[in-house]
Design a protein around this motif. Structure first.
Motif, short mmCIF file in Angstrom:
data_model
loop_
_atom_site.label_atom_id
_atom_site.label_comp_id
_atom_site.label_asym_id
_atom_site.label_seq_id
_atom_site.Cartn_x
_atom_site.Cartn_y
_atom_site.Cartn_z
N CYS A 62 0.81 -1.21 0.00
CA CYS A 62 0.00 0.00 0.00
C CYS A 62 0.86 1.27 0.00
O CYS A 62 0.56 2.24 -0.70
CB CYS A 62 -0.85 -0.03 1.26
SG CYS A 62 -2.52 0.27 0.94
N ALA A 116 -6.00 5.33 6.02
CA ALA A 116 -6.05 3.99 5.41
C ALA A 116 -5.76 2.94 6.48
O ALA A 116 -6.39 1.87 6.52
CB ALA A 116 -5.04 3.87 4.27
N ASN A 117 -4.84 3.26 7.37
CA ASN A 117 -4.51 2.32 8.44
C ASN A 117 -5.69 2.13 9.41
O ASN A 117 -5.95 1.02 9.87
CB ASN A 117 -3.27 2.78 9.19
CG ASN A 117 -2.79 1.72 10.13
OD1 ASN A 117 -2.36 0.66 9.69
ND2 ASN A 117 -2.95 1.94 11.43
N VAL A 130 -8.82 2.33 8.63
CA VAL A 130 -9.78 1.45 7.94
C VAL A 130 -9.30 0.00 8.01
O VAL A 130 -10.07 -0.92 8.31
CB VAL A 130 -9.98 1.91 6.47
CG1 VAL A 130 -10.82 0.91 5.69
CG2 VAL A 130 -10.63 3.30 6.43
N TYR A 131 -8.02 -0.19 7.76
CA TYR A 131 -7.43 -1.53 7.83
C TYR A 131 -7.67 -2.17 9.21
O TYR A 131 -8.07 -3.34 9.31
CB TYR A 131 -5.93 -1.43 7.54
CG TYR A 131 -5.15 -2.65 7.91
CD1 TYR A 131 -5.15 -3.78 7.08
CD2 TYR A 131 -4.40 -2.70 9.09
CE1 TYR A 131 -4.43 -4.92 7.44
CE2 TYR A 131 -3.70 -3.83 9.45
CZ TYR A 131 -3.71 -4.94 8.62
OH TYR A 131 -3.02 -6.06 8.97
N SER A 144 -8.01 7.13 0.96
CA SER A 144 -7.80 6.44 2.23
C SER A 144 -8.72 5.24 2.42
O SER A 144 -8.29 4.18 2.88
CB SER A 144 -8.05 7.39 3.40
OG SER A 144 -7.70 8.70 3.09
N GLY A 164 -7.33 1.39 2.58
CA GLY A 164 -7.43 0.59 3.80
C GLY A 164 -7.96 -0.80 3.48
O GLY A 164 -7.47 -1.81 4.01
N LYS A 223 -5.19 -2.67 1.65
CA LYS A 223 -4.14 -3.12 2.59
C LYS A 223 -4.59 -4.40 3.29
O LYS A 223 -3.82 -5.35 3.43
CB LYS A 223 -3.89 -2.01 3.62
CG LYS A 223 -2.82 -2.33 4.64
CD LYS A 223 -2.48 -1.08 5.45
CE LYS A 223 -1.44 -1.38 6.52
NZ LYS A 223 -1.00 -0.19 7.23
N TYR A 224 -5.85 -4.42 3.70
CA TYR A 224 -6.38 -5.61 4.37
C TYR A 224 -6.33 -6.82 3.41
O TYR A 224 -5.86 -7.90 3.78
CB TYR A 224 -7.82 -5.37 4.85
CG TYR A 224 -8.48 -6.60 5.38
CD1 TYR A 224 -8.21 -7.05 6.67
CD2 TYR A 224 -9.35 -7.35 4.59
CE1 TYR A 224 -8.78 -8.21 7.14
CE2 TYR A 224 -9.93 -8.51 5.06
CZ TYR A 224 -9.64 -8.94 6.34
OH TYR A 224 -10.21 -10.11 6.80
#
Ligand code: SAM
Length: 277
Positions: free
Chosen positions: A3, A69-70, A72-73, A102, A106, A109-110
């Motif tokens: 990401c 984004a983190n 959300v992850y 973002s 997220g 990234k997940y």
């Protein structure tokens, strides 16, 4: 590509779009970082900020997109219902006010970390069309191993003549409202009809993820709308969250040395709501 490497490619493009030499670009970004921080302290009175300036878009993606984004992850990683959603073959998400990327980053990234490979359709809805350019070629950048499409819809939640044109996004499996209701809170008289319509139109069992500043005025607005429009809040939390100190932040160099770290700590309120089946 992880990401942060993806964000770095978008930052490089945004940096190139800022006029002037390196010194002028860096000065414009530093000033934009200062203006954003000041602007977010004043949202209740002044309302949404303008992101049309390329230095301000760079500043937002560098300081806030990485951190949001983190967040959300982390929500996806800790929710059974959200995890189950990404076990499906195909998932459609509508990121409302998601121009800076973002929300879908997220999710990405997940999926990358957990090795989930659904066919992911990301509908990004935002007032500022300049954001659309940033994420239009994510599929090419990630390559064929990840089936993702991004589509950008320029719309304004305070202007029914604009948002009523875009109906298909109401059919999403997951809606995200990440740091968005605070942005339009000052214009809530005009924006409320959009949120009410979205909640009414959501499909049965569709999910809605809300994350915003931990302020009872924003949270109360969301909770009131969710209740009035028949959503079931299945997860609720408030408190400080710290961005993990993991390795891939170094992918943001040389910008980390120039502009300092992304937003590291944030006091948030989160809700996961569901349309009853
Ligand atoms: C604080 S940012 C949040 C972005 C992203 N969800 C995140 O968490 O990083 C707010 C976003 O809302 C958009 N926005 C502001 N007012 C809007 C409106 N009236 N209609 C649609 N989008 C709007 C801005 O362009 C900006 O991208």
């Amino acid at each position: 590509m992880n990401c942060f490497q993806l964000i770095k490619t978008v930052l490089d493009e945004a940096y190139a779009a800022i006029p002037g030499d390196t010194t002028a670009k860096d000065a414009a970004i530093s000033e934009a970082l200062r203006q954003l921080s000041a602007g977010y302290k004043n949202l209740l009175e002044k309302g949404c900020l303008d992101y049309s300036d390329p230095a301000r878009r760079f500043a937002y993606i560098f300081r806030y997109t990485t951190s949001h984004a983190n967040v959300v992850y982390e929500r996806l990683s800790s929710s059974r219902r959200l995890k189950e959603l990404f076990d499906r073959d195909k998932v459609t998400i509508s990121c409302v006010g998601g121009g800076p990327g973002s929300d879908f980053l997220g999710v990405l990234k997940y999926c990358l970390r957990m090795e989930k490979r659904p066919e992911l359709k990301c509908q990004i809805l935002d007032r500022d069309p300049a954001w659309g350019e940033s994420w239009s070629d994510v599929d090419d950048k990630l390559g064929p191993s990840f089936r993702i499409s991004t589509v950008f819809f320029p719309f304004d939640v305070t202007d029914p003549a604009k948002w009523r044109t875009f109906k298909k996004h109401f059919a999403a499996d997951l809606f995200t409202l990440i740091y968005f209701m605070s942005e339009v809170y000052a214009l809530r008289d005009k924006a409320e009809e959009y949120f009410a319509t979205m909640m009414d139109q959501m499909n049965e069992n569709a999910l809605l993820l809300y994350v915003d500043n931990n302020d009872s005025r924003f949270t109360g607005w969301f909770d009131g709308l969710a209740k009035a429009h028949g959503l079931e809040v299945v997860n609720s939390s408030e408190g400080w969250e710290q961005m993990p100190n993991h390795e891939d932040k170094s992918d943001l160099q040389p910008y980390l040395d120039k502009f300092g770290p992304p937003k590291l700590k944030t006091n948030i309120a989160c809700r996961l709501a569901r349309k009853p089946g």
